[in-house]
Design a protein around this motif. Sequence first.
Motif, short mmCIF file in Angstrom:
data_model
loop_
_atom_site.label_atom_id
_atom_site.label_comp_id
_atom_site.label_asym_id
_atom_site.label_seq_id
_atom_site.Cartn_x
_atom_site.Cartn_y
_atom_site.Cartn_z
N LYS A 10 18.36 2.98 -0.61
CA LYS A 10 17.89 4.35 -0.85
C LYS A 10 17.61 4.70 -1.95
N GLU A 11 18.23 4.20 -3.23
CA GLU A 11 17.93 4.30 -4.55
C GLU A 11 16.62 3.85 -4.93
N LEU A 12 16.32 2.52 -4.09
CA LEU A 12 15.12 1.94 -4.54
C LEU A 12 14.14 3.03 -3.98
N THR A 16 9.87 6.08 -5.06
CA THR A 16 8.53 5.72 -4.63
C THR A 16 8.04 6.97 -3.77
N THR A 17 6.84 7.01 -3.31
CA THR A 17 6.29 7.96 -2.52
C THR A 17 7.05 7.95 -1.05
N PRO A 18 7.13 8.91 -0.41
CA PRO A 18 7.45 9.03 1.08
C PRO A 18 6.85 8.07 1.97
N GLU A 19 5.23 7.94 1.65
CA GLU A 19 4.51 7.05 2.48
C GLU A 19 4.85 5.57 2.37
N ALA A 21 7.85 4.70 1.06
CA ALA A 21 9.23 4.57 1.52
C ALA A 21 9.30 4.14 3.01
N ALA A 22 8.35 5.14 3.74
CA ALA A 22 8.62 4.58 5.20
C ALA A 22 8.06 2.97 5.41
N ILE A 23 6.97 2.55 4.75
CA ILE A 23 6.66 1.19 5.04
C ILE A 23 7.54 0.31 4.49
N ALA A 24 8.27 0.60 3.53
CA ALA A 24 9.45 -0.46 2.91
C ALA A 24 10.73 -0.38 4.17
N ARG A 25 10.88 0.77 4.64
CA ARG A 25 11.92 0.80 5.66
C ARG A 25 11.38 0.09 6.93
N ARG A 26 10.47 0.14 7.09
CA ARG A 26 9.77 -0.56 8.23
C ARG A 26 9.87 -2.10 8.11
N MET A 68 5.28 -0.76 -4.80
CA MET A 68 4.27 -1.02 -5.90
C MET A 68 3.47 0.49 -6.02
N ARG A 69 2.19 0.73 -6.55
CA ARG A 69 1.60 1.82 -6.58
C ARG A 69 0.52 1.85 -5.57
N GLY A 70 0.82 2.46 -4.48
CA GLY A 70 -0.54 2.52 -3.59
C GLY A 70 -0.08 1.36 -2.43
N TYR A 71 0.91 0.64 -2.35
CA TYR A 71 1.15 -0.60 -1.62
C TYR A 71 2.59 -0.92 -1.72
N VAL A 72 3.28 -1.68 -0.95
CA VAL A 72 4.31 -2.54 -0.84
C VAL A 72 4.35 -3.80 -0.86
#
Length: 161
Positions: A10-12, A16-19, A21-26, A68-72
């Motif tokens: 969650k801290e990680l 980052t941006t919400p978009e 963060a959603a990718i990272a969670r997936r 990262m900036r713009g992608y994971v």
Amino acid sequence: MSNAARGTFKELLNRTTPELAAIARRLREAIFAVDPAAVETVRLGDNAATYGVGPRKMTEGYAYIMPMRGYVNLGFYQGASLKHARLEGTGKGLRHVKIRSLDEASDPALRGLLAAAPGAFRSMVRRNRGRAATRRARSAGRAGGHAGARRSGWAVHADGA
């Protein structure tokens, strides 16, 4: 590593941006779907979460998630041994895939890559154990049972010569 450098997923994601963060969670869900026993270690200093058999990223980890900036980045520590058209990188072992959308994070081919990563890790561990055993055997053979000989690489004869 100091405990201050570690954190929670969650801290990680709060960094980052919400978009993204959603990718990272997936991606995290996909990792735990293929390996429910994976150990997650979040290193805020690296801005990454590592997944593997233990907390050490290079010796016990097989994958990582790095916003990262713009992608994971979905990275693989033994990625050079994996085959996938989207893997990027030219180093000795590390490879990564840049994930820019939830659709990309849900790609079944990506899940196949995630499923192969623990096997690549186990193969690397077996190779390294075999190399270590070979080194120990060679060292013991040169040493002839004498500690000083082990350091110099020469055998000591029974007559002391």
